[in-house]
Design a protein around this motif. Structure first.
Motif, PDB file in Angstrom:
ATOM      1  N   UNK A  13      -8.796 -39.321 -77.581  1.00 19.94           N
ATOM      2  CA  UNK A  13      -9.147 -38.408 -78.198  1.00 19.94           C
ATOM      3  C   UNK A  13      -9.951 -37.514 -76.471  1.00 19.94           C
ATOM      4  N   UNK A  14      -9.233 -36.061 -76.735  1.00 17.27           N
ATOM      5  CA  UNK A  14      -9.345 -35.250 -75.863  1.00 17.27           C
ATOM      6  C   UNK A  14     -10.495 -33.961 -76.431  1.00 17.27           C
ATOM      7  N   UNK A  15     -11.995 -34.023 -75.342  1.00 15.99           N
ATOM      8  CA  UNK A  15     -12.036 -32.712 -76.522  1.00 15.99           C
ATOM      9  C   UNK A  15     -12.141 -31.697 -75.601  1.00 15.99           C
ATOM     10  N   UNK A  16     -12.742 -30.668 -76.014  1.00 16.00           N
ATOM     11  CA  UNK A  16     -12.692 -28.943 -75.495  1.00 16.00           C
ATOM     12  C   UNK A  16     -13.925 -28.682 -75.904  1.00 16.00           C
ATOM     13  N   UNK A  17     -14.232 -27.550 -75.108  1.00 15.81           N
ATOM     14  CA  UNK A  17     -15.796 -26.901 -75.686  1.00 15.81           C
ATOM     15  C   UNK A  17     -16.517 -26.585 -76.568  1.00 15.81           C
ATOM     16  N   UNK A  18     -15.326 -26.260 -77.507  1.00 15.29           N
ATOM     17  CA  UNK A  18     -15.121 -26.025 -78.792  1.00 15.29           C
ATOM     18  C   UNK A  18     -15.017 -26.994 -80.249  1.00 15.29           C
ATOM     19  N   UNK A  19     -15.108 -28.883 -79.649  1.00 13.96           N
ATOM     20  CA  UNK A  19     -15.007 -29.212 -79.934  1.00 13.96           C
ATOM     21  C   UNK A  19     -15.842 -29.965 -81.276  1.00 13.96           C
ATOM     22  N   UNK A  20     -15.923 -30.592 -82.313  1.00  9.85           N
ATOM     23  CA  UNK A  20     -17.622 -30.597 -83.016  1.00  9.85           C
ATOM     24  C   UNK A  20     -17.811 -31.944 -82.497  1.00  9.85           C
ATOM     25  N   UNK A  21     -19.616 -32.158 -81.595  1.00  4.19           N
ATOM     26  CA  UNK A  21     -19.981 -33.087 -80.931  1.00  4.19           C
ATOM     27  C   UNK A  21     -20.243 -34.292 -81.846  1.00  4.19           C
ATOM     28  N   UNK A  22     -19.898 -35.381 -81.324  1.00  5.22           N
ATOM     29  CA  UNK A  22     -20.031 -35.916 -82.069  1.00  5.22           C
ATOM     30  C   UNK A  22     -21.052 -36.789 -82.378  1.00  5.22           C
ATOM     31  N   UNK A  23     -20.950 -37.617 -83.935  1.00  4.20           N
ATOM     32  CA  UNK A  23     -22.564 -37.727 -84.247  1.00  4.20           C
ATOM     33  C   UNK A  23     -23.115 -39.151 -83.182  1.00  4.20           C
ATOM     34  N   UNK A  24     -21.938 -39.452 -83.046  1.00  2.78           N
ATOM     35  CA  UNK A  24     -22.451 -40.575 -81.796  1.00  2.78           C
ATOM     36  C   UNK A  24     -23.235 -40.058 -80.290  1.00  2.78           C
ATOM     37  N   UNK A  25     -23.383 -38.882 -80.077  1.00  2.00           N
ATOM     38  CA  UNK A  25     -23.818 -38.137 -78.935  1.00  2.00           C
ATOM     39  C   UNK A  25     -25.563 -38.252 -79.074  1.00  2.00           C
ATOM     40  N   UNK A  26     -25.854 -37.710 -80.867  1.00  2.00           N
ATOM     41  CA  UNK A  26     -27.435 -38.139 -80.730  1.00  2.00           C
ATOM     42  C   UNK A  26     -28.172 -39.443 -80.656  1.00  2.00           C
ATOM     43  N   UNK A  27     -26.742 -39.867 -80.786  1.00  3.18           N
ATOM     44  CA  UNK A  27     -27.574 -41.582 -81.120  1.00  3.18           C
ATOM     45  C   UNK A  27     -27.688 -42.515 -79.942  1.00  3.18           C
ATOM     46  N   UNK A  28     -26.790 -41.549 -78.694  1.00  5.23           N
ATOM     47  CA  UNK A  28     -26.743 -42.099 -77.700  1.00  5.23           C
ATOM     48  C   UNK A  28     -27.464 -41.103 -76.231  1.00  5.23           C
ATOM     49  N   UNK A  29     -28.351 -39.759 -76.918  1.00  5.27           N
ATOM     50  CA  UNK A  29     -28.713 -39.600 -76.323  1.00  5.27           C
ATOM     51  C   UNK A  29     -30.151 -39.830 -76.693  1.00  5.27           C
ATOM     52  N   UNK A  30     -30.305 -40.387 -77.699  1.00 10.43           N
ATOM     53  CA  UNK A  30     -31.961 -41.016 -77.949  1.00 10.43           C
ATOM     54  C   UNK A  30     -32.328 -41.495 -77.498  1.00 10.43           C
ATOM     55  N   UNK A  31     -31.172 -42.894 -77.429  1.00  9.37           N
ATOM     56  CA  UNK A  31     -30.991 -44.360 -76.759  1.00  9.37           C
ATOM     57  C   UNK A  31     -31.346 -43.540 -75.319  1.00  9.37           C
ATOM     58  N   UNK A  32     -30.992 -43.043 -74.750  1.00  8.12           N
ATOM     59  CA  UNK A  32     -31.192 -42.502 -73.108  1.00  8.12           C
ATOM     60  C   UNK A  32     -32.674 -42.268 -72.882  1.00  8.12           C
ATOM     61  N   UNK A  33     -33.180 -41.580 -73.731  1.00  9.51           N
ATOM     62  CA  UNK A  33     -34.513 -40.423 -74.064  1.00  9.51           C
ATOM     63  C   UNK A  33     -35.391 -41.330 -74.125  1.00  9.51           C
ATOM     64  N   UNK A  34     -34.966 -42.411 -75.229  1.00  9.48           N
ATOM     65  CA  UNK A  34     -36.297 -43.687 -75.190  1.00  9.48           C
ATOM     66  C   UNK A  34     -36.142 -44.986 -74.098  1.00  9.48           C
ATOM     67  N   UNK A  35     -35.549 -45.078 -73.458  1.00 11.75           N
ATOM     68  CA  UNK A  35     -35.474 -45.564 -71.532  1.00 11.75           C
ATOM     69  C   UNK A  35     -36.316 -44.598 -70.965  1.00 11.75           C
ATOM     70  N   UNK A  36     -35.251 -43.673 -70.555  1.00 12.90           N
ATOM     71  CA  UNK A  36     -35.845 -42.338 -69.598  1.00 12.90           C
ATOM     72  C   UNK A  36     -37.720 -42.343 -69.930  1.00 12.90           C
ATOM     73  N   UNK A  37     -38.023 -41.925 -70.939  1.00 13.50           N
ATOM     74  CA  UNK A  37     -39.281 -41.876 -71.553  1.00 13.50           C
ATOM     75  C   UNK A  37     -40.679 -43.008 -72.144  1.00 13.50           C
ATOM     76  N   UNK A  38     -39.593 -43.721 -72.078  1.00 13.86           N
ATOM     77  CA  UNK A  38     -40.453 -45.000 -72.738  1.00 13.86           C
ATOM     78  C   UNK A  38     -41.260 -44.568 -74.188  1.00 13.86           C
TER      79      UNK A  38
END
Length: 115
Positions: A13-38
């Motif tokens: 899938x090719x995403x552009x700036x105006x494409x909807x943000x996938x739901x997985x983005x929230x999950x992935x960012x939360x995972x990164x924040x969990x690790x980085x910020x403990x």
């Protein structure tokens, strides 16, 4: 005995700036924040809920307004400010400052996950 798989083409899938943000983005960012910020498990759940709400609101705004329109940009700014305030409450002042300091590192990690 193993059978060879049929060679089906992979469709990316090719995403552009105006494409909807996938739901997985929230999950992935939360995972990164969990690790980085403990983050604690409770903080992780609350952060994920905030980020899911942010994605939903941003996608609704993208569906409502023209791409790159002043209305869309203003709405996305309002959504981000609201999200940041909610995150500040959940994370507390110390972890929120860590988040601000590590945002570019986390953004780079998110870019790598999407590739």
């Amino acid at each position: 005995m193993f059978r060879p798989r049929s060679k089906t083409p992979v469709v990316e899938t090719v995403r552009t700036e105006d494409s909807p943000t996938p739901k997985t983005a929230a999950r992935d960012l939360a995972d990164v924040m969990t690790t980085e910020l403990q983050l604690t498990p409770d903080q992780t759940i609350r952060v994920r809920n905030i980020l899911n709400g942010t994605v939903d609101q941003a996608n609704a705004a993208k569906a409502k307004y023209e791409p790159k329109s002043p209305q869309l940009l203003a709405e996305l700014k309002r959504i981000n400010i609201s999200s940041q305030k909610e995150l500040q409450v959940v994370l507390g002042p110390t972890k929120f400052k860590q988040l601000q300091a590590k945002q570019s590192k986390m953004a780079a990690e998110m870019q790598q996950r999407r590739q």
